[in-house]
Write an enzyme that holds these catalytic residues in place. Structure first.
Site, PDB file in Angstrom:
ATOM      1  N   TYR A   1       1.477   3.909   6.809  1.00 24.69           N
ATOM      2  CA  TYR A   1       1.883   3.748   5.419  1.00 24.69           C
ATOM      3  C   TYR A   1       3.061   4.629   5.003  1.00 24.69           C
ATOM      4  CZ  TYR A   1      -2.749   1.692   5.507  1.00 24.69           C
ATOM      5  OH  TYR A   1      -3.848   0.929   5.842  1.00 24.69           O
TER       6      TYR A   1
ATOM      7  N   GLN B   1      -1.064 -12.648  10.486  1.00 22.95           N
ATOM      8  CA  GLN B   1      -1.497 -12.442   9.113  1.00 22.95           C
ATOM      9  C   GLN B   1      -0.235 -12.316   8.271  1.00 22.95           C
ATOM     10  OE1 GLN B   1      -3.609  -9.191  10.554  1.00 22.95           O
ATOM     11  NE2 GLN B   1      -2.103  -7.640   9.962  1.00 22.95           N
TER      12      GLN B   1
ATOM     13  N   ASP C   1      -2.946  -8.299  17.579  1.00 25.01           N
ATOM     14  CA  ASP C   1      -3.738  -7.599  16.575  1.00 25.01           C
ATOM     15  C   ASP C   1      -4.959  -8.428  16.190  1.00 25.01           C
ATOM     16  OD1 ASP C   1      -3.715  -5.237  14.674  1.00 25.01           O
ATOM     17  OD2 ASP C   1      -3.833  -6.895  13.230  1.00 25.01           O
ATOM     18  N   ASN C   2      -6.134  -7.828  16.325  1.00 20.98           N
ATOM     19  CA  ASN C   2      -7.380  -8.452  15.876  1.00 20.98           C
ATOM     20  C   ASN C   2      -7.551  -9.902  16.348  1.00 20.98           C
ATOM     21  OD1 ASN C   2      -8.494  -6.256  14.459  1.00 20.98           O
ATOM     22  ND2 ASN C   2      -7.219  -6.693  12.687  1.00 20.98           N
TER      23      ASN C   2
ATOM     24  N   GLU D   1      -6.231  -6.471  21.124  1.00 20.17           N
ATOM     25  CA  GLU D   1      -6.696  -5.323  20.333  1.00 20.17           C
ATOM     26  C   GLU D   1      -7.923  -5.794  19.571  1.00 20.17           C
ATOM     27  OE1 GLU D   1      -6.858  -2.919  16.532  1.00 20.17           O
ATOM     28  OE2 GLU D   1      -6.387  -5.035  16.745  1.00 20.17           O
TER      29      GLU D   1
ATOM     30  N   LYS E   1       0.834  -1.196   0.000  1.00 22.77           N
ATOM     31  CA  LYS E   1       0.000   0.000   0.000  1.00 22.77           C
ATOM     32  C   LYS E   1       0.873   1.252   0.000  1.00 22.77           C
ATOM     33  CE  LYS E   1      -4.111  -1.882   0.126  1.00 22.77           C
ATOM     34  NZ  LYS E   1      -5.077  -1.586   1.194  1.00 22.77           N
TER      35      LYS E   1
END
Length: 698
Positions: A523, A314, A384-385, A413, A254
């Site tokens: 980013y 991930q 994370d998540n 989180e 990204k």
């Protein structure tokens, strides 16, 4: 349960005992149960509790609660990390039964002849009680038994020595017909699991050089990030949280503001983990080497900072796992691997893991990765998540890691549905992000905090006013006073709180139509002029340092269960207190939710919650201004968002003569000739022009 008497509704018990309740070393843990018996004889209850070493702790008797409710209460204080057990016992208390009967009969005027059996039975009871009391008290019990048998004494003289044993035989009772309740578990963490102050920064931004027309961008490193550590420590934080430090994927990387196209200098999102250089057990080469990371962790420790790592399960499309274990991902109908989506958001640079195809293989690899970082000295993970992964996996992983290293902590989180957030707490997560950011009125905040206190046996909140993903509209438009207000609420309502870098610089510009930062650091590199902001008085760092100092100095602020709210007649104000039962340390906070105008309010304090009688006067010392005031149950307060949006008051008593009567009339608060220091570190604005200068400009 086995025995004569019912024992019901024991707490703390989580999910009917499926998971252990939680506490930290040194915390006073309330234990309660409902127990009752037939007839009028006295019932006693006690807690039997044992530490990780299996050794039983001292006898802890329970006290009856509200009359008629048959609820019994005690507190225990675990003193070691690990798995504890406890159970409640109920028993017939023959001494208390005897004491109650004899006292009533004496009050009814009955004489020695009427009480002959009671006196004899009492003497026998004391004979049985003597071996169970401390050796230094046995002669006292024997003399009381002899007095009951001495027919030459007056009745009152025969009975009085036995009745005076009430406290002794409460602590060392004769127990008959003992009923043993079910055993329950209590997992005890180190104190940082409950009390911590977190700060988040991106190492790559510290010391970074953005791209210019003449030169490419240059990432910060662990070495340059080390230079930021003293500034973080000076604000009083004790946990430094780093976003993922692993190699970042190049496929579908990204660009700025989550754009789909990345240029050659775009650094990508750290959460798009994995590239040719390695995956979750590797370090991004731009940040340095493994040795550089160890040096960074050691340098942080020297500053009193414990490094927390991000655990984001991930992968970028070019993560080694994608080619080595394609079964760990979800393949769509067209043969492509599914990327992460949270409609309408799309994360083309991230592949979520699929835990169903090879659960044993993926579990073993993730455990290996976590233990790798534990071996590097990491004891805190921000996950994370976690709500997007199987709950039984987390229950297994956390248990497995704690069997190796009990000190490891996990912060969830998970901004998701309440039941899921509470469920993650139950299955083992040490702390949790919360809805704090979206509770923007005093009534909403009070209701939410009371919900969290009710869940304190298994869910520990961590309040964050901002994150890289979340810039609430209250911060976008509320001006510097709102940053102060949210810092007070986060730091003093919850024993754990955190903030993301840039909060102290009042960063507030959002991407149009979104609740996140423009030019998001996720980013791109975002170096900041920390020293310049401090020199210009445009930093909230001094105020944050004050809040963290107050937290460290006052034991009352280290706990969640002791949070109590007090009535105040202005809905724009919130009043609460915390009191430490051991030391009596008591802190009262009154905070405004209005960042634009002065608010007045009148408190009605719950005096017993402060350890005071209803009529008492006491001195409060404002930790933000240094002023002291004479307070009672009802007090007037005045909060100006520019001068002082909150009172942080420590209780001292009694109030000395001549102390100002209340906060609202204290000369130091109202004088324009002696302007107090602004809470951001500069001078407080007193004119409309000065106030306008502090409003935002886009």
């Amino acid at each position: 349960m086995s025995g004569r008497f019912p024992i019901e509704d024991v707490s703390p018990v989580v999910s009917c005992g499926r998971y252990p309740a939680k506490a930290v070393v040194g915390e006073l843990v309330p234990v309660a149960a409902r127990a009752y018996r037939e007839g009028h004889d006295a019932l006693g209850c006690n807690v039997v509790w044992s530490g990780p070493d299996g050794a039983a702790r001292p006898f802890t008797r329970m006290h009856p609660g509200e009359p008629g409710q048959d609820r019994w209460h005690a507190v225990i204080r675990p003193d070691a990390v690990g798995d504890w057990t406890f159970h409640v016992e109920a028993f017939h208390d023959p001494y208390l039964t005897w004491q109650n009967a004899v006292t009533k009969k004496l009050a009814a005027g009955q004489g020695p002849a009427d009480l002959a059996n009671d006196l004899a039975e009492g003497a026998q009871l004391l004979d049985a009680a003597a071996p169970g009391v401390p050796a230094t008290q046995r002669q006292r019990v024997a003399r009381a038994a002899a007095a009951l048998r001495d027919t030459d004494r007056e009745l009152s003289q025969r009975v009085e020595p036995a009745l005076e044993l009430a406290d002794l035989l409460w602590a060392h009772p004769v127990r008959e017909l003992v009923t043993v309740g079910d055993e329950h578990r209590l997992w005890v963490d180190r104190e940082r699991a409950l009390f911590s102050a977190w700060y988040e920064f991106f190492p790559r931004s510290e010391g970074a050089v953005p791209a210019t027309v003449d030169a490419p961008a240059r990432s910060g490193t662990f070495a340059t990030a080390t230079e930021r550590l003293p500034g973080v420590a000076a604000m009083g934080f004790d946990v430094l949280y780093l976003p993922p430090i692993h190699p970042i994927g190049r496929v579908n990387r990204k660009g700025p503001n989550n754009s789909l196209t990345a240029g050659p200098d775009d650094v990508g999102s750290p959460w798009a983990i994995g590239a040719a250089e390695g995956g979750h057990d590797a370090i991004h080469p731009d940040l340095g080497t493994a040795e550089d990371f160890r040096d960074f962790v050691a340098a942080a420790a020297e500053q009193g900072l414990e490094v927390a790592m991000d655990l984001a399960l991930q992968c970028a499309p070019d993560h080694p796992w994608v080619t080595e274990h394609p079964e760990w991902f979800t393949t769509r109908a067209d043969g492509t691997i599914a990327y992460a989506e949270n409609p309408p958001k799309k994360y083309q640079d991230i592949y979520p893991l699929n835990f169903d195809n090879d659960p044993e293989g993926i579990r073993a690899e993730i455990l290996r990765v976590v233990l790798h970082w534990v071996g590097e000295g990491i004891r805190i993970f921000r996950v994370d998540n976690p709500h997007t992964k199987p709950f039984d996996f987390w229950h297994w992983l956390i248990r497995e890691v704690k069997q190796v290293e009990p000190d490891v902590l996990f912060l969830a989180e998970a901004f998701t549905r309440p039941a899921i957030m509470h469920g993650l707490g139950r299955i083992g997560f040490t702390q949790s992000y919360t809805y704090f950011t979206w509770r923007t009125t005093a009534a909403e905040m009070r209701e939410y905090c009371e919900e969290l206190v009710a869940a304190a046996d298994y869910m520990r909140p961590n309040f964050w006013p901002n994150t890289p993903d979340i810039l609430h509209e209250s911060l976008q438009h509320g001006g510097p006073p709102m940053f102060k207000i949210r810092a007070v609420l986060a730091a003093l309502l919850s024993p754990s709180w955190g903030m993301y870098a840039g909060f102290e610089l009042f960063e507030h510009v959002a991407r149009p139509g979104a609740e996140e930062y423009l030019d998001n650091e996720k980013y791109e590199l975002r170096p900041r002029d920390w020293a310049g902001a401090q020199e210009q008085g445009r930093s909230l760092a001094p105020f944050v340092a004050t809040l963290n100092r107050v937290r460290r100095e006052h034991p009352a602020l280290r706990r969640l269960r002791n949070l109590r709210f007090h009535d105040i007649d202005n809905p724009a104000l919130l009043c609460w207190s915390k009191r430490d039962a051991d030391t009596g340390d008591t802190v009262i906070v009154v905070c405004s939710f209005d960042s634009t105008g002065v608010q007045w309010g009148n408190t009605t304090l719950d005096m017993p919650a402060l350890g005071l009688d209803w009529h008492e006067r006491f001195t409060v010392h404002d930790e933000l201004t240094g002023a002291s005031y004479d307070w009672g149950q009802r007090n007037a307060v005045r909060l100006d968002p520019y001068l002082q949006p909150a009172h942080v008051l420590t209780v001292r008593r009694p109030a000395p003569p001549g102390t100002p009567a209340d906060v609202s009339t204290a000369p130091a608060q109202l004088s324009t000739e002696s302007v107090p220091e602004d809470l951001s570190g500069g001078t407080a604005p007193t004119t409309p022009a000065q106030k306008d200068e502090l409003r935002w400009t886009s």
